[in-house]
Design a protein around this motif. Sequence first.
Motif, PDB file in Angstrom:
ATOM      1  N   GLY A 118       6.577   8.232  -5.891  1.00 41.30           N
ATOM      2  CA  GLY A 118       5.617   7.298  -5.325  1.00 41.30           C
ATOM      3  C   GLY A 118       4.816   6.631  -6.427  1.00 41.30           C
ATOM      4  N   GLY A 119       4.439   5.376  -6.195  1.00 35.70           N
ATOM      5  CA  GLY A 119       3.692   4.648  -7.217  1.00 35.70           C
ATOM      6  C   GLY A 119       2.373   4.110  -6.706  1.00 35.70           C
TER       7      GLY A 119
ATOM      8  N   ALA B 175      10.886  -4.330  -9.697  1.00 33.03           N
ATOM      9  CA  ALA B 175       9.864  -3.724 -10.563  1.00 33.03           C
ATOM     10  C   ALA B 175       8.918  -2.867  -9.730  1.00 33.03           C
ATOM     11  N   HIS B 176       7.625  -3.001  -9.991  1.00 30.43           N
ATOM     12  CA  HIS B 176       6.669  -2.144  -9.301  1.00 30.43           C
ATOM     13  C   HIS B 176       6.120  -2.752  -8.025  1.00 30.43           C
ATOM     14  N   GLY B 177       6.790  -3.750  -7.493  1.00 29.60           N
ATOM     15  CA  GLY B 177       6.305  -4.390  -6.283  1.00 29.60           C
ATOM     16  C   GLY B 177       6.260  -3.439  -5.107  1.00 29.60           C
ATOM     17  N   VAL B 178       5.221  -3.575  -4.321  1.00 25.54           N
ATOM     18  CA  VAL B 178       5.073  -2.735  -3.138  1.00 25.54           C
ATOM     19  C   VAL B 178       6.012  -3.244  -2.046  1.00 25.54           C
ATOM     20  N   THR B 179       6.628  -2.310  -1.351  1.00 24.34           N
ATOM     21  CA  THR B 179       7.566  -2.657  -0.283  1.00 24.34           C
ATOM     22  C   THR B 179       6.801  -2.802   1.026  1.00 24.34           C
ATOM     23  N   ASN B 180       6.946  -3.948   1.658  1.00 21.04           N
ATOM     24  CA  ASN B 180       6.283  -4.174   2.940  1.00 21.04           C
ATOM     25  C   ASN B 180       7.224  -3.811   4.072  1.00 21.04           C
ATOM     26  N   CYS B 192       4.943   2.235  -1.779  1.00 20.83           N
ATOM     27  CA  CYS B 192       5.234   2.059  -3.192  1.00 20.83           C
ATOM     28  C   CYS B 192       6.094   3.209  -3.687  1.00 20.83           C
ATOM     29  N   VAL B 193       7.295   2.876  -4.111  1.00 19.41           N
ATOM     30  CA  VAL B 193       8.219   3.853  -4.686  1.00 19.41           C
ATOM     31  C   VAL B 193       8.759   3.258  -5.976  1.00 19.41           C
ATOM     32  N   ASN B 224       4.094   6.261  -1.782  1.00 17.43           N
ATOM     33  CA  ASN B 224       2.649   6.221  -1.597  1.00 17.43           C
ATOM     34  C   ASN B 224       2.358   5.076  -0.644  1.00 17.43           C
ATOM     35  N   THR B 225       1.512   5.360   0.326  1.00 17.72           N
ATOM     36  CA  THR B 225       1.209   4.331   1.325  1.00 17.72           C
ATOM     37  C   THR B 225      -0.011   3.546   0.892  1.00 17.72           C
TER      38      THR B 225
END
Lengths: 119, 256
Positions: A118-119, B175-180, B192-193, B224-225
């Motif tokens: 998790g990030g 990259a580090h973009g959050v997944t919607n 976020c993974v 992570n949410t």
Amino acid sequence: MTVATQLEIKVIGNATHKFDISNELTILEGTTEPEKGKGIGCFRVLCGGDDGGDKRITWMSMVLEQIREAKKLFNELVREGLVPYRVGLDGKQTSEVMTEFDPSAEEVIFLPVRAVAGG
Amino acid sequence: MGTIDTYGTPDSSVYLNWGTSDTTTTSEYLTSAPLDMARYMLLTKASDSETYTWGRNFYKVNQYASSSVTTDTWRAWGDWADSAYQKVLVPKITPLARMREILASRRAPAFIVPGKQDIYDFGRKALGPPKTDAELRARQTLRRVIGEDKWRLFCRNGFISVTAPSGLVYQVYPAHGVTNVFDMGECVERLCVVLTGQFPPTDSLIMRYLMILNNEDDFRSRANTHTVYKKKAIAPQIDTRPLQLIFAELRNQAVA
């Protein structure tokens, strides 16, 4: 195309593992792509590292010896914790997790799931 | 506000300390931000009438829901960084440069990128050229996996949409973009993974794509949410007036 006998792959974080690659298999250098539709199977190992990117190992699906070596490498990669996903090409089919080696698989992506967090 | 200017020098990094376990990434983001941008974020925070003390656990830049600890208040990193960027780092465009932009946008062929108008995510950005061979290899892999149609959409929008077996639609960025996560067109979650280690951006996208299709539960359990923010949608401002009018206006602005 060149052939190497040993390939160092980062399996998680900075931990690396050296895989013996038989001369029967071919490691693609740079941005060379395997040819489509010519009975060539490809392992794409996502391994990160200094140069990042994936390592591509190909074999001919009609040559028994190469299939044997590919299977050996497949089992070794799975043993090191990489998860193999068989993917279709050109969006033809969705991916699936492979439980055993299938020589007819055209493209297999090995994902280091232990590096997923998790990030 | 004057207090902030006395800390550090134009060359120093702005460092903020905090106490949660998930703040390392935020620290790296902030310390690597240009000093002006980081200062602007600090100025923005101070202007909200919240007291803050330099150098201690006081300023929690985090994506979690708000909570207060003494005089500290939680804020969303994305909101603050974006406003700071717009004020500080977006270059001022001269009328001539603006005219050239408009002319270029009206020439074909082109990817028409509406700009930051999406409600839930970072906004649509056309894909730039790969910066490394590793990224090029990753994009080659992705292109073979998702096919030409989805590849073109990815180039235009900078993300891919994946429908999971559960029926949820995941909007996946590299990259580090959050997944919607969308359910019936409504954004219900932001996950976020990441792939820890040095991987090119598109490898992370491939990872998310494969896991969502095959191990959705595992993907969600590792994620992570983040909070879902419903911002007001802003329609794209595309100037469609005749070029003569635009030129006259820009010329008058330049003269003034």
